[in-house]
Design an enzyme around this catalytic site. Structure first.
Site, PDB file in Angstrom:
ATOM      1  N   GLU A  43       0.801  -1.229   0.000  1.00 10.64           N
ATOM      2  CA  GLU A  43       0.000   0.000   0.000  1.00 10.64           C
ATOM      3  C   GLU A  43       0.834   1.280   0.000  1.00 10.64           C
ATOM      4  OE1 GLU A  43      -3.984  -1.627   2.261  1.00 10.64           O
ATOM      5  OE2 GLU A  43      -2.367  -0.906   3.538  1.00 10.64           O
ATOM      6  N   TRP A  75      -4.745  -7.351  12.177  1.00 10.30           N
ATOM      7  CA  TRP A  75      -4.443  -5.904  12.161  1.00 10.30           C
ATOM      8  C   TRP A  75      -5.221  -5.270  13.306  1.00 10.30           C
ATOM      9  CZ3 TRP A  75      -0.509  -4.965   9.131  1.00 10.30           C
ATOM     10  CH2 TRP A  75      -0.292  -5.782   8.029  1.00 10.30           C
TER      11      TRP A  75
HETATM   12  C1  ACM Z   1      -2.085  -5.432   4.214  1.00  8.77           C
HETATM   13  O1  ACM Z   1      -3.152  -5.907   4.652  1.00  8.77           O
HETATM   14  N1  ACM Z   1      -2.015  -4.152   3.914  1.00  8.77           N
HETATM   15  C2  ACM Z   1      -0.912  -6.265   4.029  1.00  8.77           C
END
Ligand code: ACM
Length: 652
Positions: free
Chosen positions: A370, A507
């Site tokens: 990204e 995340w």
């Molecule tokens: C990601 O989920 N940006 C690796």
């Protein structure tokens, strides 16, 4: 001393709140709780390669003896087993050098090629338990399976009275399908302390994960001490504390304190690496560059392509990226390192030298995902670099950067791995690729001869919601347990030798504390564990879910949080020919009934049972639903505004 009844009462009460109610089997010697719907008493996750169930049970004696080869690699697993038995049972557990020990752990003199380096053979007879393996790792995994044969109370952190500590007689032969069985924990978006990371490791080893990928740097924080670069942790580790819906927070003002965050000292890292190693887990560090680098640039603005970066700050969850035109995103604040700046490579050399020395794992993950290009596009030094190197576009600029970073990584004796965007600019064949934008890029990479780890967002993103957004903390996508269980890490059309394994990624933008990290990880982490460990042919959703329900009880006792979202119904909407709203309700799990109300009162099993699509009464504003198994509520009370359903169905 904790009495199992208090554990169970707690479970029953919390179960009522969370829909995890179970029923006590009323035996004289109180056993572990057995949910009514789970007839089998063997519920190992991940499912072993082969189990033979024999007659009878082993009952733990008052004095437990363990025999184990004395070597440095077995010292910790022996201590682990001693503690895991002695703490909940209160039994005296001693180590002996005697073949008639209660539990005998042994390493094969002649390797058993079937079970490999991590496999084991576990035999439980009425009087003895033996675990055999080629390597200590196999003994450790055999211990995990053994513990899962005992009542759930074995998970208690204190002694529990009134349990018959028995395990069914079995012969288990087991070994993993894949060698890379990872969980990624993002400690950058929100910081998690060393003790919390250990807690996370303790939970993952139950399910035979062997890799913890620590995402150590991002726009929201730099989490590892690097000697000679003090600002990374003096400035880069700290933001303004905010709660709510991360991503759209009001930008912090200059006078708001930047005291939220933290970092690991190098001593902390050594301790974590050792803690993980003692549990047969490697830790893979990730330094995410060239994008996701706002914490770095806030610390050392000269590493960006952007004059003005001196005024940048570590992100506190405010908007810094515009995704409206898709990937790559447009950065509103430059969060990239500058590929045309030599200082960047000497900075990375310093960082990677120290990271390589701290983490024994053979790979270093260098991110690569990204990266926005809009600040590079405007930069004169980038234009000059493109001319000099013959680079045609920004993907190739990133490709140039990745190749240089890979050389630095290789110069420290390590292998380079990155997110699948690193393929876009041309990549050296020795680089490994972690496929996250679905399976597609992993397939492409394997076909080009790269090593691949599959961690597709479609099956393995633990930050995604587990049920309807009306009850779950809102994130941009959903991934239910049954979908995670469909994860097949080895695609049919590639040479499997390139697929090193699979991994689930947590995340933490919306994960503010360790309890929520656990909630997001379990039970989906069990589904991914089974996908990377168990034979493909043995995967079976109803059977898996029966075992998951038994593990919910175990996690209750272990005080590890998990999501009960799997019990919550799925809402689908459409419109009839005359434009009436039609509400279709279903469940992920068989055998549940859905009860509902439109009158704002709380439905229970005396309310209407859902049998066919519903159209709300004209003036209704709220649909409330709850799932039951028989007479027992299992789902959470869900409040779904009719307005929301109308929005989803599209206006009349
Ligand atoms: C990601 O989920 N940006 C690796």
């Amino acid at each position: 001393m904790k009495n199992i009844l208090s554990v169970l009462c707690f479970s029953l009460l919390s179960g009522a709140a969370f829909g995890q109610t179970s029923v006590l089997k009323n035996t004289t010697a109180i056993e572990a709780v057995t949910p009514l719907n789970t007839p089998t008493e063997i519920a190992i996750i991940p499912e072993p390669v082969a189990i033979v169930k024999n007659q009878g049970h082993f009952i733990l004696p008052e004095n437990v003896t363990i025999q184990c080869p004395a070597m440095p690699e077995t010292k910790q697993l022996l201590a682990f087993l001693q503690e895991r038995i002695s703490v909940p049972t209160g039994r005296y557990v001693s180590v002996v050098n005697n073949k008639s020990a209660t539990i005998s752990l042994s390493l094969n003199e002649k390797a058993n090629h079937t079970i490999g380096a991590e496999g084991y053979q576990l035999t439980v007879t009425p009087h003895h338990i033996t675990i055999k393996a080629n390597q200590p790792a196999g003994l450790f995994y055999g211990i995990q399976s053994l513990l899962q044969l005992f009542p759930a109370a074995i998970e208690s952190k204190e002694a529990v009275d009134g349990i018959t500590w028995k395990a069914p007689c079995v012969e288990v032969t087991d070994y993993p399908r894949l060698g890379w069985r990872g969980l990624m924990f993002d400690v950058a978006r929100h910081f998690f302390t060393k003790e919390e990371v250990k807690q996370y490791i303790n939970a993952m080893v139950r399910y035979k994960y062997n890799l913890l990928h620590l995402h150590l740097t991002d726009d929201e924080g730099w989490r590892i001490e690097i000697k000679g670069l003090p600002k990374l942790t003096e400035i880069g580790a700290w933001s303004v504390k905010k709660v709510g819906e991360f991503g759209n927070f009001i930008p912090p003002t200059a006078d708001e304190p930047r005291n939220y965050g933290g970092f690991y000292t190098q001593e902390d890292i050594k301790e974590l690496v050792q803690y993980a190693k003692d549990r047969f887990v490697n830790i893979m560090p990730e330094i995410d560059v060239p994008g996701h680098s706002l914490a770095t640039i806030s610390s050392y603005p000269e590493l960006s392509c952007t004059p003005g970066a001196e005024n940048y700050h570590v992100r506190s969850g405010e908007r810094i990226m515009d995704w409206s035109r898709g990937a790559p995103p447009t950065a509103l604040v430059d969060n990239t390192l500058c590929p045309a700046n030599e200082k960047v490579y000497s900075f990375l050399d310093t960082v990677i030298t120290q990271v390589a020395a701290l983490f024994p794992f053979e790979y270093i993950h260098m991110g690569g995902d990204e990266a926005p290009f809009n600040f590079w596009e405007k930069n004169e030094a980038i234009k000059a670099l493109m001319q000099k190197e013959g680079l045609k576009d920004m993907h190739q600029v990133q490709g140039y950067f990745e190749k240089r970073v890979q050389k630095i990584v290789a110069s420290k004796g390590k292998k380079f791995i990155g997110w699948d965007e690193i393929l876009d600019g041309g990549l050296s064949p020795s680089a490994a690729v972690m496929s996250w934008r679905g399976m597609k890029y992993g397939i492409e990479a394997a076909k080009k001869g790269h090593e691949v780890v599959m961690s597709p967002s479609t099956y393995a993103y633990l930050d995604y919601m587990q049920a309807d957004a009306i009850t779950e903390p809102r994130v941009y996508a959903s991934l239910r347990l049954s979908k995670a269980y469909e994860f097949e890490p080895v695609p049919a059309d590639v040479d499997p030798k390139y697929i090193k394994g699979g991994q689930a990624n947590l995340w933490t933008e919306q994960v503010y504390n360790i309890r929520q990290a656990e909630y997001m990880t379990w039970p989906r982490g069990m589904a991914i564990a089974e996908s990377v460990w168990s034979p493909k042919e043995k995967k079976n959703w109803p059977n898996f879910f029966n075992r998951v329900e038994q593990h919910f009880k175990r996690l209750d006792v272990a005080e590890t949080k998990y999501a009960p979202s799997v019990y919550d119904p799925i809402f689908k909407v459409s419109r009839s020919a005359d434009k009436q709203l039609l509400i279709d309700l279903s469940t992920e799990v068989a055998g549940l009934d859905i009860y509902y109300s439109f009158d704002n009162s709380f439905p229970d099993s005396f309310y209407p049972k859902y049998t066919e699509k519903l159209t709300p009464p004209k003036d209704a504003t709220m649909l409330k639903v709850i799932t039951y198994r028989g007479k027992t509520p299992v789902g959470r009370m869900m409040n779904m505004p009719i307005e929301e359903l109308n929005k989803r169905a599209g206006r009349k």
